[in-house]
Design a protein around this motif. Sequence first.
Motif, mmCIF file in Angstrom:
data_model
loop_
_atom_site.group_PDB
_atom_site.id
_atom_site.type_symbol
_atom_site.label_atom_id
_atom_site.label_comp_id
_atom_site.label_asym_id
_atom_site.label_seq_id
_atom_site.Cartn_x
_atom_site.Cartn_y
_atom_site.Cartn_z
ATOM 1 N N SER A 58 33.242 2.531 -0.001
ATOM 2 C CA SER A 58 32.054 2.770 0.154
ATOM 3 C C SER A 58 31.194 1.380 -0.032
ATOM 4 C CB SER A 58 30.856 3.569 0.098
ATOM 5 O OG SER A 58 31.372 4.159 -1.332
ATOM 6 N N ALA A 59 30.076 1.098 0.168
ATOM 7 C CA ALA A 59 28.630 -0.483 -0.201
ATOM 8 C C ALA A 59 28.342 0.753 -0.664
ATOM 9 C CB ALA A 59 28.622 -1.085 0.232
ATOM 10 N N ASN A 60 27.043 0.476 -1.689
ATOM 11 C CA ASN A 60 25.827 0.999 -1.810
ATOM 12 C C ASN A 60 24.391 -0.136 -2.643
ATOM 13 O OD1 ASN A 60 26.181 4.055 -1.827
ATOM 14 N ND2 ASN A 60 27.591 2.762 -3.554
ATOM 15 N N LEU A 61 23.335 0.447 -1.436
ATOM 16 C CA LEU A 61 22.354 -0.448 -1.894
ATOM 17 C C LEU A 61 20.906 0.732 -2.283
ATOM 18 C CD1 LEU A 61 21.919 -2.692 1.444
ATOM 19 C CD2 LEU A 61 22.580 -3.902 -0.612
ATOM 20 N N ASN A 62 20.829 0.986 -3.676
ATOM 21 C CA ASN A 62 20.360 1.688 -4.076
ATOM 22 C C ASN A 62 18.921 0.962 -4.886
ATOM 23 O OD1 ASN A 62 22.443 3.953 -4.324
ATOM 24 N ND2 ASN A 62 23.254 3.038 -5.968
ATOM 25 N N GLY A 63 17.191 1.805 -4.214
ATOM 26 C CA GLY A 63 16.154 1.570 -5.174
ATOM 27 C C GLY A 63 15.501 0.301 -3.689
ATOM 28 N N ILE A 64 16.526 0.718 -2.765
ATOM 29 C CA ILE A 64 15.132 -0.536 -2.218
ATOM 30 C C ILE A 64 14.181 0.171 -1.431
ATOM 31 C CG2 ILE A 64 15.439 -2.141 0.221
ATOM 32 C CD1 ILE A 64 17.620 -2.081 -2.175
ATOM 33 N N GLU A 65 12.735 -0.367 -2.274
ATOM 34 C CA GLU A 65 11.021 -0.444 -1.269
ATOM 35 C C GLU A 65 11.433 -0.533 -0.412
ATOM 36 O OE1 GLU A 65 8.748 -0.865 -5.043
ATOM 37 O OE2 GLU A 65 10.371 0.467 -5.897
ATOM 38 N N VAL A 66 10.506 0.164 0.756
ATOM 39 C CA VAL A 66 10.268 -0.340 2.246
ATOM 40 C C VAL A 66 8.455 -0.222 2.208
ATOM 41 C CG1 VAL A 66 10.801 -0.556 4.249
ATOM 42 C CG2 VAL A 66 12.462 0.030 2.007
ATOM 43 N N GLN A 90 1.012 -0.769 -0.176
ATOM 44 C CA GLN A 90 -0.019 -0.030 0.297
ATOM 45 C C GLN A 90 1.097 1.184 0.088
ATOM 46 O OE1 GLN A 90 -3.159 -0.258 2.880
ATOM 47 N NE2 GLN A 90 -4.136 -2.078 1.798
ATOM 48 N N SER A 91 1.786 2.064 1.032
ATOM 49 C CA SER A 91 2.453 2.390 1.058
ATOM 50 C C SER A 91 3.545 2.458 1.434
ATOM 51 C CB SER A 91 1.857 3.863 2.734
ATOM 52 O OG SER A 91 3.451 4.747 2.578
ATOM 53 N N THR A 92 4.431 2.486 -0.010
ATOM 54 C CA THR A 92 5.846 2.249 -0.321
ATOM 55 C C THR A 92 6.689 3.807 -0.574
ATOM 56 O OG1 THR A 92 5.008 0.377 -1.288
ATOM 57 C CG2 THR A 92 7.338 1.290 -1.874
ATOM 58 N N ALA A 93 8.246 3.181 0.544
ATOM 59 C CA ALA A 93 8.679 4.131 0.248
ATOM 60 C C ALA A 93 10.843 3.762 -0.340
ATOM 61 C CB ALA A 93 9.132 4.754 1.951
ATOM 62 N N THR A 94 10.875 4.654 -1.376
ATOM 63 C CA THR A 94 12.013 3.981 -1.907
ATOM 64 C C THR A 94 13.345 5.039 -1.568
ATOM 65 O OG1 THR A 94 10.941 3.473 -3.912
ATOM 66 C CG2 THR A 94 13.349 3.527 -4.123
ATOM 67 N N TYR A 95 14.260 4.315 -0.905
ATOM 68 C CA TYR A 95 15.596 4.753 -0.023
ATOM 69 C C TYR A 95 17.011 4.355 -1.220
ATOM 70 C CZ TYR A 95 12.868 5.860 4.251
ATOM 71 O OH TYR A 95 11.959 6.369 4.702
ATOM 72 N N ASN A 96 17.978 4.382 -0.822
ATOM 73 C CA ASN A 96 19.233 4.694 -1.638
ATOM 74 C C ASN A 96 19.741 4.314 0.048
ATOM 75 O OD1 ASN A 96 18.510 4.904 -4.366
ATOM 76 N ND2 ASN A 96 18.774 6.900 -4.553
ATOM 77 N N PHE A 97 20.724 3.720 0.109
ATOM 78 C CA PHE A 97 21.482 3.634 1.048
ATOM 79 C C PHE A 97 23.151 3.418 0.981
ATOM 80 C CE2 PHE A 97 17.343 1.131 2.307
ATOM 81 C CZ PHE A 97 16.915 1.576 3.314
ATOM 82 N N THR A 98 24.242 4.035 2.016
ATOM 83 C CA THR A 98 25.379 3.589 1.357
ATOM 84 C C THR A 98 25.891 4.072 2.821
ATOM 85 O OG1 THR A 98 25.383 5.862 -0.314
ATOM 86 C CG2 THR A 98 27.482 5.579 0.700
ATOM 87 N N PHE A 99 26.999 2.632 2.558
ATOM 88 C CA PHE A 99 28.030 2.671 4.169
ATOM 89 C C PHE A 99 29.406 2.887 3.421
ATOM 90 C CE2 PHE A 99 31.003 0.005 5.319
ATOM 91 C CZ PHE A 99 31.018 -0.028 7.163
ATOM 92 N N THR A 100 29.924 3.665 3.953
ATOM 93 C CA THR A 100 31.386 4.762 4.090
ATOM 94 C C THR A 100 32.166 3.934 5.624
ATOM 95 O OG1 THR A 100 30.111 6.462 2.915
ATOM 96 C CG2 THR A 100 31.853 6.625 3.891
#
Length: 303
Positions: free
Chosen positions: A112-120, A19-29
């Motif tokens: 760094s490592a990235n996780l992009n376009g993650i829908e929650v 129903q309600s969805t947020a899209t996030y980018n995560f970066t570990f540095t």
Amino acid sequence: MKTFILFSFLLINSLIFAQSTATYNFTFTSSWNEIDHTSIPNNAHWSNLVGATHKTENYFIKTGEVASLGIKNVAELGDNTAFNNEVNNAISTNEAKQWLQSGFSPFAAISSANLNGIEVTEEYHLITLVSMIAPSPDWLISVNSLDLRNDTNTGWKTDFSIDVFAYDSGSDDGVNYDSTDVISSPPLGIFLINGLPFNGNKIGTLTVTLESVLGVTENSIFEGVNVFSNPTEGKITISNIRNIDLMSVEVYNVLGRLIKSEMNFMKNQQNLDINLSNINKGLYVLKLATNKGQILTKKVIVK
């Protein structure tokens, strides 16, 4: 193979019907350094940044409790297989939504490592991430049950950063980077490394960026949009997009990795052809995003 197919099916459907969805980018540095962390070994590196979105706090890891086989293997070996199985099992029982994995490993001590376009979704609004600190006896970084909903539970958190620390998984008694393997018997609970070499100091930062939010009513703008042929042997057509102010069209695999992206569109364009003939067979997620942050996701099968 059956487990992977089930995982893929659950992941794709959760992306489409939430129903309600947020899209996030995560970066570990990483901020691993000799001043804060005593020393850095010559071959210092990290394993894949891996984890899951889920709904129950402390479901995969908890300070003070004995590590699961999956967490133990990440910490000792940088091996994600058992942890991936644990996440898949959690998906099958509706405790988790999706497995997350950065696109390459190992990555250097300062990188760094990235996780992009993650829908929650509202139901699966927690994220847990781990990575092996290498070389080490059984050390890892852990972001446990990070809540992406705001404190009043009325919406999604916007951009923010958190400090990331080093933990001992409690499965090996070694105290140095290059300690000989000494199995902890009985195993200890997971604990923050306050002593040498990390001295309780942060070892990196996780930056969280809110990309967009899709409410339950926002799909109306995409009424009439169709994707065909689907399943496809190489080409799909997205039809009836003339009145949509598209910003991007993207294709992701079931691990959340971006496979293909289209950014340039003609004015009053009615249809858009996407060539997928150069990707592997399997399930994918097609994501349409407008300049107002509205998102439509559809599953695509390449056969």
